[in-house]
Design a protein around this motif. Structure first.
Motif, PDB file in Angstrom:
ATOM      1  N   PRO A   1      12.335  17.937  16.162  1.00 44.56           N
ATOM      2  CA  PRO A   1      10.989  18.310  15.732  1.00 44.56           C
ATOM      3  C   PRO A   1       9.946  17.434  16.437  1.00 44.56           C
ATOM      4  CG  PRO A   1      12.459  17.942  13.854  1.00 44.56           C
ATOM      5  CD  PRO A   1      13.142  17.402  15.064  1.00 44.56           C
ATOM      6  N   GLU A   2       9.110  18.070  17.240  1.00 50.96           N
ATOM      7  CA  GLU A   2       8.219  17.289  18.097  1.00 50.96           C
ATOM      8  C   GLU A   2       7.021  16.668  17.384  1.00 50.96           C
ATOM      9  OE1 GLU A   2       7.461  18.477  22.148  1.00 50.96           O
ATOM     10  OE2 GLU A   2       8.798  20.198  21.834  1.00 50.96           O
ATOM     11  N   GLU A   3       6.811  17.080  16.147  1.00 50.63           N
ATOM     12  CA  GLU A   3       5.691  16.524  15.393  1.00 50.63           C
ATOM     13  C   GLU A   3       6.027  15.160  14.784  1.00 50.63           C
ATOM     14  OE1 GLU A   3       2.635  18.827  14.375  1.00 50.63           O
ATOM     15  OE2 GLU A   3       3.350  19.071  16.430  1.00 50.63           O
ATOM     16  N   GLN A   4       7.267  14.723  14.960  1.00 56.85           N
ATOM     17  CA  GLN A   4       7.687  13.492  14.278  1.00 56.85           C
ATOM     18  C   GLN A   4       7.026  12.249  14.869  1.00 56.85           C
ATOM     19  OE1 GLN A   4      11.788  11.944  15.434  1.00 56.85           O
ATOM     20  NE2 GLN A   4      11.997  14.114  15.897  1.00 56.85           N
ATOM     21  N   THR A   5       6.856  11.249  14.007  1.00 61.29           N
ATOM     22  CA  THR A   5       6.256   9.988  14.450  1.00 61.29           C
ATOM     23  C   THR A   5       7.106   8.796  13.999  1.00 61.29           C
ATOM     24  OG1 THR A   5       4.841   9.927  12.481  1.00 61.29           O
ATOM     25  CG2 THR A   5       3.895  10.878  14.480  1.00 61.29           C
ATOM     26  N   CYS A   6       7.103   8.517  12.686  1.00 62.93           N
ATOM     27  CA  CYS A   6       7.676   7.266  12.173  1.00 62.93           C
ATOM     28  C   CYS A   6       7.933   7.465  10.690  1.00 62.93           C
ATOM     29  CB  CYS A   6       6.660   6.140  12.400  1.00 62.93           C
ATOM     30  SG  CYS A   6       6.978   4.576  11.546  1.00 62.93           S
ATOM     31  N   CYS A   7       8.823   6.650  10.112  1.00 66.28           N
ATOM     32  CA  CYS A   7       9.132   6.801   8.683  1.00 66.28           C
ATOM     33  C   CYS A   7       8.208   5.974   7.797  1.00 66.28           C
ATOM     34  CB  CYS A   7      10.590   6.426   8.417  1.00 66.28           C
ATOM     35  SG  CYS A   7      10.952   4.680   8.734  1.00 66.28           S
ATOM     36  N   GLY A   8       7.432   5.101   8.404  1.00 66.90           N
ATOM     37  CA  GLY A   8       6.488   4.293   7.620  1.00 66.90           C
ATOM     38  C   GLY A   8       7.020   2.932   7.232  1.00 66.90           C
ATOM     39  N   GLN A   9       8.227   2.621   7.704  1.00 64.55           N
ATOM     40  CA  GLN A   9       8.826   1.350   7.293  1.00 64.55           C
ATOM     41  C   GLN A   9       7.996   0.110   7.657  1.00 64.55           C
ATOM     42  OE1 GLN A   9      12.943  -1.169   7.345  1.00 64.55           O
ATOM     43  NE2 GLN A   9      12.803   0.459   8.817  1.00 64.55           N
ATOM     44  N   PRO A  10       7.413   0.052   8.864  1.00 66.51           N
ATOM     45  CA  PRO A  10       6.675  -1.175   9.205  1.00 66.51           C
ATOM     46  C   PRO A  10       5.586  -1.507   8.188  1.00 66.51           C
ATOM     47  CG  PRO A  10       6.925   0.202  11.143  1.00 66.51           C
ATOM     48  CD  PRO A  10       7.432   1.006   9.981  1.00 66.51           C
ATOM     49  N   MET A  11       4.923  -0.490   7.658  1.00 62.49           N
ATOM     50  CA  MET A  11       3.868  -0.747   6.678  1.00 62.49           C
ATOM     51  C   MET A  11       4.458  -1.071   5.318  1.00 62.49           C
ATOM     52  SD  MET A  11       3.134   1.745   9.021  1.00 62.49           S
ATOM     53  CE  MET A  11       2.649   3.399   8.583  1.00 62.49           C
ATOM     54  N   ALA A  12       5.416  -0.243   4.881  1.00 63.58           N
ATOM     55  CA  ALA A  12       5.992  -0.422   3.542  1.00 63.58           C
ATOM     56  C   ALA A  12       6.700  -1.768   3.425  1.00 63.58           C
ATOM     57  CB  ALA A  12       6.970   0.706   3.248  1.00 63.58           C
ATOM     58  N   ASN A  13       7.386  -2.127   4.476  1.00 65.72           N
ATOM     59  CA  ASN A  13       8.121  -3.382   4.532  1.00 65.72           C
ATOM     60  C   ASN A  13       7.183  -4.589   4.452  1.00 65.72           C
ATOM     61  OD1 ASN A  13       9.129  -5.657   6.375  1.00 65.72           O
ATOM     62  ND2 ASN A  13      11.006  -4.503   6.073  1.00 65.72           N
ATOM     63  N   SER A  14       5.898  -4.365   4.761  1.00 69.20           N
ATOM     64  CA  SER A  14       4.903  -5.439   4.690  1.00 69.20           C
ATOM     65  C   SER A  14       4.192  -5.458   3.348  1.00 69.20           C
ATOM     66  CB  SER A  14       3.843  -5.248   5.774  1.00 69.20           C
ATOM     67  OG  SER A  14       4.447  -5.005   7.000  1.00 69.20           O
ATOM     68  N   GLY A  15       4.665  -4.660   2.412  1.00 67.80           N
ATOM     69  CA  GLY A  15       4.001  -4.600   1.111  1.00 67.80           C
ATOM     70  C   GLY A  15       2.899  -3.561   1.069  1.00 67.80           C
ATOM     71  N   CYS A  16       2.515  -3.055   2.242  1.00 64.87           N
ATOM     72  CA  CYS A  16       1.368  -2.141   2.323  1.00 64.87           C
ATOM     73  C   CYS A  16       1.806  -0.704   2.042  1.00 64.87           C
ATOM     74  CB  CYS A  16       0.715  -2.250   3.702  1.00 64.87           C
ATOM     75  SG  CYS A  16       0.078  -3.895   4.024  1.00 64.87           S
ATOM     76  N   TYR A  17       2.220  -0.461   0.806  1.00 59.88           N
ATOM     77  CA  TYR A  17       2.732   0.885   0.504  1.00 59.88           C
ATOM     78  C   TYR A  17       1.621   1.927   0.527  1.00 59.88           C
ATOM     79  CZ  TYR A  17       1.211  -0.180  -4.263  1.00 59.88           C
ATOM     80  OH  TYR A  17       0.468  -0.527  -5.349  1.00 59.88           O
TER      81      TYR A  17
ATOM     82  N   GLN B   1      13.984  -7.802  -5.376  1.00 56.89           N
ATOM     83  CA  GLN B   1      12.793  -8.322  -6.054  1.00 56.89           C
ATOM     84  C   GLN B   1      11.771  -8.859  -5.046  1.00 56.89           C
ATOM     85  OE1 GLN B   1      13.121 -10.592  -9.696  1.00 56.89           O
ATOM     86  NE2 GLN B   1      15.198  -9.869 -10.046  1.00 56.89           N
ATOM     87  N   ILE B   2      12.278  -9.431  -3.961  1.00 62.03           N
ATOM     88  CA  ILE B   2      11.366  -9.910  -2.915  1.00 62.03           C
ATOM     89  C   ILE B   2      10.560  -8.723  -2.368  1.00 62.03           C
ATOM     90  CG2 ILE B   2      11.202 -10.914  -0.596  1.00 62.03           C
ATOM     91  CD1 ILE B   2      13.687 -12.609  -1.278  1.00 62.03           C
ATOM     92  N   TYR B   3      11.259  -7.620  -2.142  1.00 66.76           N
ATOM     93  CA  TYR B   3      10.593  -6.413  -1.624  1.00 66.76           C
ATOM     94  C   TYR B   3       9.502  -5.948  -2.601  1.00 66.76           C
ATOM     95  CZ  TYR B   3      10.126  -1.799   0.597  1.00 66.76           C
ATOM     96  OH  TYR B   3       9.642  -0.685   1.243  1.00 66.76           O
ATOM     97  N   VAL B   4       9.852  -5.924  -3.882  1.00 71.04           N
ATOM     98  CA  VAL B   4       8.877  -5.471  -4.880  1.00 71.04           C
ATOM     99  C   VAL B   4       7.699  -6.450  -4.982  1.00 71.04           C
ATOM    100  CG1 VAL B   4       8.517  -4.813  -7.290  1.00 71.04           C
ATOM    101  CG2 VAL B   4      10.658  -4.239  -6.168  1.00 71.04           C
ATOM    102  N   TRP B   5       7.990  -7.741  -4.841  1.00 69.75           N
ATOM    103  CA  TRP B   5       6.890  -8.718  -4.873  1.00 69.75           C
ATOM    104  C   TRP B   5       5.874  -8.457  -3.762  1.00 69.75           C
ATOM    105  CZ3 TRP B   5       4.615 -11.331  -8.356  1.00 69.75           C
ATOM    106  CH2 TRP B   5       5.314 -11.837  -9.457  1.00 69.75           C
ATOM    107  N   ARG B   6       6.358  -7.961  -2.615  1.00 69.18           N
ATOM    108  CA  ARG B   6       5.420  -7.637  -1.535  1.00 69.18           C
ATOM    109  C   ARG B   6       4.459  -6.552  -2.006  1.00 69.18           C
ATOM    110  NH1 ARG B   6       9.169  -7.755   4.005  1.00 69.18           N
ATOM    111  NH2 ARG B   6       9.822  -9.914   3.732  1.00 69.18           N
ATOM    112  N   GLU B   7       5.004  -5.563  -2.712  1.00 65.78           N
ATOM    113  CA  GLU B   7       4.150  -4.491  -3.220  1.00 65.78           C
ATOM    114  C   GLU B   7       3.187  -5.028  -4.275  1.00 65.78           C
ATOM    115  OE1 GLU B   7       7.122  -0.699  -2.454  1.00 65.78           O
ATOM    116  OE2 GLU B   7       6.814  -1.357  -4.518  1.00 65.78           O
ATOM    117  N   VAL B   8       3.690  -5.956  -5.093  1.00 65.85           N
ATOM    118  CA  VAL B   8       2.821  -6.542  -6.116  1.00 65.85           C
ATOM    119  C   VAL B   8       1.656  -7.281  -5.454  1.00 65.85           C
ATOM    120  CG1 VAL B   8       2.695  -8.248  -7.985  1.00 65.85           C
ATOM    121  CG2 VAL B   8       4.654  -6.697  -7.830  1.00 65.85           C
TER     122      VAL B   8
END
Lengths: 248, 465
Positions: free
Chosen positions: A36-52, B373-380
């Motif tokens: 699927p050519e519209e694909q980009t990324c799963c969002g992990q870099p942001m989510a993994n940084s707490g930036c959900y 929990q570390i992962y969730v703390w990032r969200e917090v």
């Protein structure tokens, strides 16, 4: 069965040959692959940084692109782990549920779904240092972990690679210690991250491998960066390349 | 409000000193290996972990009942039980007990709780001298540093460091780095205090509700001396240390030393059930944020911790950062999930001092899902608006680009722009953080998207949305 190929953003940009190897390998095995050519990324870099909140639109886009397939395969344990276990930034749409249920890392797809054990078109007469990512080991149960001392020892990536004639695995210290990539950790804690990478390389190099192989290109991106800075020219391969018949 | 601890910067400083960094890493990894070997000797190891976790969850779910049971039993045994809501109340209780009898010297064994309460400076400001009698803790006291590890407080120091420190403080030989010699110097200088002090303090590893006993596990025997020599024994303990029965204690004793150091049991495992003849025994049950943590749906099970430090020993980040880099009472993986419950802003960077590799959760003898929990703390931290503005902005840009295929493809097909998007996560924090110790990956001449267009797109109508 039709399979949608998900090529992670960093592979798209930096390691397109890994995407090509994955596609060719699946085609070789008779799988009907669409990309699927519209694909980009799963969002992990942001989510993994707490930036959900900042991961939401990307995650929802990913679910829209892939949410109608019976099977999504990606050559990344880390992205698979994120989609399967951490996909909580966006709305709980039916597409998202389908994607979460149907996403497989390439190793899982070959090992558990297609149950392939032999790759006769490939030969690789070299000594390999195999690095399996923490997401794959402790997130996807793709290999046994050293912490669980009574568990049976197994490794799906190794089981697959063992089907390539000529391949030899070297053993090295602290085999499943984290390499130090850790997503955004690589930047936020760059000093510790780099030291972990250097240490990982040192343990591997002591056993004189011909190359370093992993089912996760993100770990390799980090390790290769460390190796090149140290003027080590050891080659790095994604597992898909070896299974597809690359030569050193 | 204190400024946030910059763990990454502190770690970078620690790493610059390769002698200490490599030594700590090797020492603690060896500890992890000893733990593995010890666990291998116990076929039912995983069942023990599950059992320990369940006992703790049960006890925490019925905490008030068990605490009252303990108070009743301990009181009947002749122990005087105190309740402290917070650190200040705890310190005040200790001070009052000492001041009432005009005591100006307190010998104590290691207790992370008294570190947490900052008891030593509290008492010292009020004219009471405090002597730490655990070797590692004493070294840290003499060096005016907090513990760097919850089991081995001075584990980041070399013998040479200790020899130099002792020579300054005690006038011993600065060039004699022999462990036995250094332990001897410490012994000569602290043992007299056991005889001089009129009060001794211990912490507790466990508190048994059924019997009213407190249980202290040490290797040096200094807790026994602290408890048994002076006429007054004060024991400070966090309320989460309670377990129901002596039978359940067996489960934890089997896990504790094996997880901590790979030993089957500590040299001394002592139960104190009541005062000696002619002496007094006080137990202070301390909350200091614990009941609030118990009310945190996502984090209450961090209270299961038995302080073995197995998570720290296995943590690849801790081993290369040193315990002091966390700027906190508890450090390493368990510290990351405990400290923000005390103060969110001060410890808002700690949840990022992890690669989320998950090793900690799998060595934890009470099965705390630490890395989750570390992962969730990032969200917090995002909920509490504690993510650095520059990082949040970078993530916002990334989300915009990555949720729009057209923008994504424009960005990824020009080399400079590619480096804008992906290693965005690499450049937002410190300028070119990726490239400081690593080469940056080269953007490919042709992305996979482009390759696919050029080679396969026609054959694949199904791929179009």
């Amino acid at each position: 069965m039709q399979v949608a190929l998900m090529v992670p953003c960093y592979i798209d940009m930096f390691y397109p040959h890994v995407g090509v190897a994955t596609l060719e390998l699946l085609e070789r095995l008779g799988v009907d692959v669409v990309y699927p050519e519209e694909q980009t990324c799963c969002g992990q870099p942001m989510a993994n940084s707490g930036c959900y909140e900042e991961a939401r639109a990307t995650e929802e886009h990913c679910a829209r692109v892939f949410g109608s397939f019976d099977c999504v395969v990606t050559p990344s344990g880390s992205c698979t782990h994120h989609i399967r276990n951490k996909f909580t930034a966006g709305v709980d749409s039916p597409e998202k549920k389908t994607l979460v249920r149907n996403t497989y890392d390439l190793v899982e797809f070959l090992h558990d779904v297609l149950k392939i054990r032999e790759f006769p078109w490939a030969t690789f007469e070299h000594k390999v240092a195999l690095h399996t990512s923490c997401s794959a080991i402790r997130g996807l149960n793709m290999a046994s972990m050293s912490e669980r001392v009574h568990d049976a020892v197994f490794s799906k990536p190794k089981a697959l690679l063992s089907g390539v004639p000529g391949i030899e695995f070297i053993e090295f210290e602290r085999v499943d210690e984290c390499c130090g990539f850790g997503g955004t950790f690589a930047a936020t804690e760059e000093a510790v991250s780099a030291m972990m990478g250097y240490d990982k390389l040192t343990f591997m190099q002591k056993a004189s491998p011909d190359c370093i192989v992993s089912p996760d290109m993100s770990c390799l991106m980090h390790l290769q960066g460390c190796a090149r800075r140290q003027k080590q020219d050891i080659p790095f391969y994604h597992l898909a390349e070896i299974l597809n018949g690359v030569s050193l | 409000m204190s400024a946030p601890v910059d763990q990454a910067k502190n770690a970078e400083k620690f790493l610059a000193d390769t002698v200490h960094e490599q030594r700590l890493d090797k020492l603690l990894w060896a500890m992890r290996m000893r733990r593995d070997a010890a666990a291998r000797q116990v076929p039912e190891w995983e069942e023990l972990r599950t059992l320990a976790s369940e006992i703790k969850e049960h006890t925490l779910s019925n905490l008030s009942q068990y605490l009252i049971e303990f108070e009743t039993k301990a009181t009947a045994n002749g122990v005087i039980v105190h309740w402290a809501r917070d650190a200040h109340e705890h310190n005040q209780i200790v001070y009052n007990l000492l001041a009432e009898q005009g005591i100006d010297l307190l010998v104590k064994s290691k207790s992370m709780l008294t570190e947490e309460c900052e008891m030593r400076p509290f008492l010292e400001r009020r004219g009471i001298r405090v002597t730490e009698t655990d070797l590692g803790e004493r070294i840290q006291q003499l060096d005016n540093q907090p513990p760097g590890h919850i089991v081995g407080p001075a584990i980041h120091k070399t013998n040479k460091d200790v020899a130099v420190l002792f020579s300054k403080k005690y006038g011993s030989d600065p060039y004699n780095e022999d462990t036995a010699y250094l332990a001897g110097v410490m012994r000569e200088n602290t043992r007299p205090d056991f005889l001089k002090a009129h009060a001794g303090m211990t912490g507790a590893n466990f508190v048994v509700a059924e019997t009213g006993a407190i249980v202290v596990a040490t290797n040096e025997g200094n807790a026994d001396l602290s408890a048994n020599t002076p006429p007054l024994h004060i024991c400070s303990v966090g309320i989460e240390k309670i377990i129901p029965t002596t039978e359940s204690l067996a489960v934890f004793i089997r896990l504790l030393a094996r997880s901590a150091t790979g030993d089957t049991i500590t040299q001394y495992t002592s139960m104190f059930r009541g005062p000696r003849k002619g002496a007094a025994m006080h137990v202070i049950l301390v909350d200091n944020g614990r009941s609030a943590r118990l009310g945190m749906k996502r984090f209450w099970h961090s209270l299961k911790c038995i302080r073995c430090a197995a998570c720290m020993n296995t943590c690849p980040v801790y081993r290369r950062s040193g315990g002091l880099s966390y700027g906190s009472t508890y450090m390493g993986p368990i510290g990351i999930i405990l400290m923000p419950t005390f103060e969110v802003h001060k410890y808002n960077e700690l949840p990022f001092a992890s690669t989320l590799n998950g090793s900690c959760s799998n060595v934890c003898p009470v099965k705390i899902d630490i890395h989750e929990q570390i992962y969730v703390w990032r969200e917090v931290m995002e909920e509490h608006d504690q993510i650095q503005v520059v990082k949040k902005e970078a993530m916002r840009v990334a989300d915009k680009v990555l949720s729009h295929p057209a923008l994504y493809q424009i960005a990824t097909t020009t080399l400079s722009a590619a480096l804008e998007v992906l290693p965005h996560f690499a450049v937002y924090n410190r300028l070119n953080a990726w490239g400081k110790h690593r080469d940056v990956p080269e953007a490919a001449r042709e992305t996979f998207h482009e390759w696919y267009r050029n080679n396969r797109a026609d054959a694949n109508e199904g791929g179009k949305l």
